[in-house]
Design an enzyme around this catalytic site. Structure first.
Site, PDB file in Angstrom:
ATOM      1  N   CYS A  96      48.058 129.155 -55.599  1.00 52.07           N
ATOM      2  CA  CYS A  96      48.581 130.173 -56.030  1.00 52.07           C
ATOM      3  C   CYS A  96      50.023 130.562 -56.131  1.00 52.07           C
ATOM      4  O   CYS A  96      50.595 130.905 -55.041  1.00 52.07           O
ATOM      5  CB  CYS A  96      47.862 131.488 -55.613  1.00 52.07           C
ATOM      6  SG  CYS A  96      46.385 131.966 -56.492  1.00 52.07           S
ATOM      7  N   VAL A  97      50.746 130.908 -57.077  1.00 56.03           N
ATOM      8  CA  VAL A  97      52.048 131.567 -57.329  1.00 56.03           C
ATOM      9  C   VAL A  97      52.157 131.845 -58.572  1.00 56.03           C
ATOM     10  O   VAL A  97      52.067 131.041 -59.386  1.00 56.03           O
ATOM     11  CB  VAL A  97      53.204 130.566 -56.811  1.00 56.03           C
ATOM     12  CG1 VAL A  97      53.221 129.200 -57.608  1.00 56.03           C
ATOM     13  CG2 VAL A  97      54.225 131.067 -56.650  1.00 56.03           C
TER      14      VAL A  97
END
Lengths: 426, 346, 77
Positions: free
Chosen positions: A242-243
């Protein structure tokens, strides 16, 4: 290509002596699973925990969320290229543990992983507050490089989801959902009068924590191509973690792609859902030009009347989004784009980094800069001290009383650009 | 009782048309003109305590006018200030927008105005004040008042306004979060189906307008260049042979000025209905500078003044129409070998 | 109109009083003028003075046409 999803509803997860699915409860043998994960020598420790809807629990920093699935019949296995041999998936039957998820957390890799709150204000914004989450807290051996740690976490999550999915292989699901995509020529014969609609799925491919993989291939090294919608339901596309948390598509999102579901819901009635074009979001201008040229070319080649384009991330990917939109519209194919906004905390700034008049039909997942107040939770799984560092947080975000003041960005999946949520902005 | 101050121009104040556009700001107690309809629409919840009015030309040409108007408004200590509505009147729109945004910024009092979407005041002020969408002319007054009054009451009471689409104002550019009935993907499918059918749809994020044309390179040798005059100020041969409308022009005129040294009140006039025509009629060179262009021609500053000039009336004329006019006559300009254009506006 | 002329490839200078409108509309070369009803004149002046004023303003417009610009430029003097 035709896929049946057998829906097995899970309403609780419990640790037990034997891993199994009984009724709507998923039982997990903690030691057995832990031993399996710790086979990877990257990890010095692995803690397992459970977070249920409504509990006063905060998970941070969240890396990925994965739904357990298993192939019952048909070619290949779930997560081809990773947990199964590289075989074309998307046909036959797949069982789904609906209502359960694997969430990975651990020492922060970059500075942009997210938060899942199981109750309170934050829970409203993340769909994962509604799931029974088996949380893996994974700590690397000292000196492990970021890339190696990221990959190990990614594989541990897939491994766990596969382990849990297999528990449901022989269960006869009560609810079966069927999805079918005919060949191009069959589709034309079946639905001669319906508009031909495609889906341009943009995959983030900008490096560590921004990557996406298709059948094991790093999307940044792929030209824009096509897949059957059902392939995604068998884990053909996975997240490289995730980002930014709010608008990175987790593996859970790819498995449950809402655009694909909602296009199937109208397929054969209001439209002919022809297929999915997958394209990347690379860091070089030449790549952006080439990939968007190919998106437009494939839309033209397939004789599409309209497409939905979904984005992942923000900033320079806004340019990829606008290039795709502009070039596809220029081919005479109507577009609707799904994005989110960075309009500043006061909502007064320009929302996107790029814009074009061709993008006249836009759906938004809301303003990621919106400031939210998250109450203290009784229990934290992972490491809360990173909150000040993650994108959307700032020095002092974590208050002395344990509450958090930060931007919506910090919440995993909050402004998803596949249109997974109801949150929006005007 | 909520106290309202109403700002209007000289025309709506009943002081006169363009001949009174130079009227300095004045204030009267109670309502004037359209204020009556507002008072009725407030249904006893609010009342116009004073009306401030000013000539549109005066307002736009005198920097101190806005300060005077604000001082007049401040004395009344209103709960809200309503400006206009200005419909498609450009100068009135700019005046309403200026008063509304300055009152809001300087006095912290909520403000509201109303305009047609092609009024230049919309783009200039929509992020600084609430601008309600109206028709393009005063025939839409009743509807405008009916829409503006309840919004004004809400604002005066400090209530949160609904979305731009729901309340009928121009999106302010300030983005507000909300939870929709359907998830984003389903909304996208609905929107795409509407777009495919050619039905109306509403985008959730209107793209910021970037319609800019890159400037052309400078004219290298003006001393040998052919220069043309174009005006939106409505200068036409006396009698307006092409019957260009004084407002919302439907066409433009092309006029031969070969051999004309200077425009005079005997030979030319303005057809423009949006400004005081006295000065332009007395000396049309004040709008279309044929006299000095001839001198520049004789001095060799320019190669020659084009035989033809183009004129239309920019008053309330739809942007789309103006665009179409210019698109057409630009082709003729090129065909005539024109290398540079001076466009004058009023 | 000014943008369409520019788009057609002819250098154009916009002489107008309400400069902010010109900026919003998208003119590139802008010369501010006197007043809305008499952009290139001033009835308060003598005939000669008014003529000189007009010549100065139109001269500025010619100068603007000879000046390369990157984007929207207001020619104040």
């Amino acid at each position: 290509m035709k896929l049946e999803l057998g829906i097995i509803k899970i309403s609780d997860i419990q640790f037990a002596a034997e891993s199994k699915v009984e009724g709507s409860t998923l039982y997990v043998n903690k030691d057995e699973l832990k031993a399996l994960i710790l086979e990877d020598e990257t990890f010095v420790s692995c803690e397992l925990d459970i977070a249920r809807p409504g509990e006063s629990v905060r998970i941070a920093p969240v890396k990925d969320v994965i739904e357990p699935r298993v192939k019952v019949s048909g070619e290949g296995g779930v997560f081809p290229g990773w947990m199964a041999k590289v075989k074309t998936v998307g046909s036959g039957r797949t069982n789904v543990l609906k209502g359960a998820a694997v969430v990975t957390t651990g020492k922060i890799v970059g500075f942009q992983e997210g938060i899942i709150d199981m109750c309170g204000e934050g829970a409203k914004y993340t769909p994962f507050s509604q799931l029974n989450n088996l949380v893996l807290c994974l700590e690397p051996v000292e000196g492990t490089l970021q890339h190696a740690y990221e990959k190990a976490v990614r594989l541990a999550g897939l491994k766990t989801a596969t382990y849990l999915g297999k528990l449901a292989k022989d269960i006869e699901a009560e609810e079966i959902r069927t999805y079918e995509t005919p060949s191009i020529t069959e589709g034309i014969k079946l639905y001669p009068d319906l508009p031909r609609v495609g889906y341009v799925l943009m995959l983030q491919s900008q490096g560590l924590l921004h990557d996406t993989y298709v059948y094991g291939v790093d999307a940044k090294q792929s030209l824009t191509t096509m897949i059957y919608p059902t392939e995604t339901m068998d884990g053909a596309i996975i997240s490289g973690n995730c980002v930014s948390a709010c608008d990175k598509n987790t593996t859970y999102h790819h498995l449950n792609n809402p655009v694909i579901e909602d296009l199937y819901a109208r397929h054969g009635k209001d439209l002919n859902f022809v297929g999915v074009i997958i394209t990347n979001e690379n860091v070089y201008l030449a790549d952006k030009e080439r990939s968007s040229d190919w998106s437009a070319k494939l839309c033209e080649y397939l004789g599409l009347d309209g497409v939905i384009i979904s984005q992942e991330g923000f900033g320079n990917p806004d340019t990829d989004l606008i290039m795709n939109c502009k070039k596809i519209e220029a081919k005479g194919v109507k577009t609707v784009i799904i994005t989110d906004e960075y309009a500043g905390q006061d909502g007064a700034s320009q929302s996107l980094a790029d814009a074009d008049i061709a993008a006249n039909a836009c759906v938004t997942g809301g303003n990621a800069n919106t400031v939210i107040h998250l109450p203290k939770m009784d229990k934290v799984i992972g490491h809360i001290e990173y909150v000040d560092k993650i994108a959307g947080g700032w020095s002092g975000s974590l208050q002395e009383d344990g509450s958090i003041v930060a931007e919506l960005q910090v919440i995993t999946g909050a402004t998803n650009e596949m249109g997974f949520n109801k949150f929006s902005a005007r | 009782m909520i106290k309202v101050v109403h700002y209007i121009n000289q025309f709506y104040a009943g002081k006169g048309g363009e001949e009174m556009a130079n009227l300095p700001p004045e204030k009267v107690k109670g309502f004037v003109g359209p204020g009556m309809a507002f008072n009725a629409a407030f249904k006893g919840e609010a009342e116009i305590v004073a009306t401030v009015y000013c000539g549109d030309s005066y307002f736009n040409e005198n920097k101190e006018a806005v300060d005077t108007v604000i001082a007049m408004i401040k004395e009344e200590q209103p709960d809200i200030v309503i400006c206009g509505p200005a419909f498609n009147a450009g100068r009135y729109g700019v005046a309403c927008g200026t008063v509304a945004s300055e009152v809001k910024a300087q006095l912290g009092i909520p403000t509201l105005t109303g305009m047609y979407d092609e009024n230049p005041g919309v783009d200039m002020f929509k992020s600084k004040t609430i601008i309600m969408k109206t028709k393009d002319n005063a025939a839409g007054m009743r509807k405008a008042v009916a829409a503006m009054a309840p919004v004004a009451l809400k604002m005066a009471k400090g209530e949160e306004l609904g979305s731009a689409a729901a309340e009928g104002y121009f999106p302010t550019g300030i983005r507000k979060g909300l939870f929709e009935e359907k998830r984003g993907s389903a909304r996208a499918v609905d929107m795409l189906l509407k777009k495919l059918k050619g039905e109306e749809f509403e985008t959730e994020y209107p793209m910021p307008q970037f319609d800019r044309v890159a400037p052309n390179p400078a004219v290298v040798d003006l001393a040998h260049a052919k220069v043309a005059l174009v005006t939106s100020g409505g200068i036409v041969p006396k009698g307006n042979p092409d019957h260009i409308e004084s407002s919302s022009a439907s066409h433009y005129g092309k006029y031969d000025i070969d051999g004309v040294e200077v425009l005079t009140d005997k030979t030319y006039e303005t057809a423009h209905g949006g400004y005081d025509p006295v000065y332009a009629n007395a000396d049309p060179n004040r709008v279309l500078p044929v006299d000095v262009m001839r001198e520049f021609e004789k001095e060799g500053r320019i190669g020659e003044l084009s035989h033809y000039y183009y004129a239309t009336v920019g008053n309330g004329t739809a942007v789309a129409s103006a665009k179409k006019f210019a698109d057409t006559f630009s082709k003729e300009l090129i065909a005539d070998g024109v290398q540079a254009v001076i466009l004058t506006s009023t | 109109m000014v943008k369409e002329i520019e788009r057609a490839g002819i250098p154009v200078v916009h002489m107008c009083t309400v400069v902010p409108i010109s900026l919003t509309v998208g003119a590139n070369r802008i010369v501010p003028t006197v007043a809305i009803p008499h952009p290139l004149g001033n009835p308060a002046l003598s005939h000669e003075e008014e003529h000189d004023l007009r010549k100065k303003l139109v001269g500025r417009a010619l100068k603007a046409l000879e000046t390369p610009v990157d984007g929207q430029t207001v020619f104040e003097e």
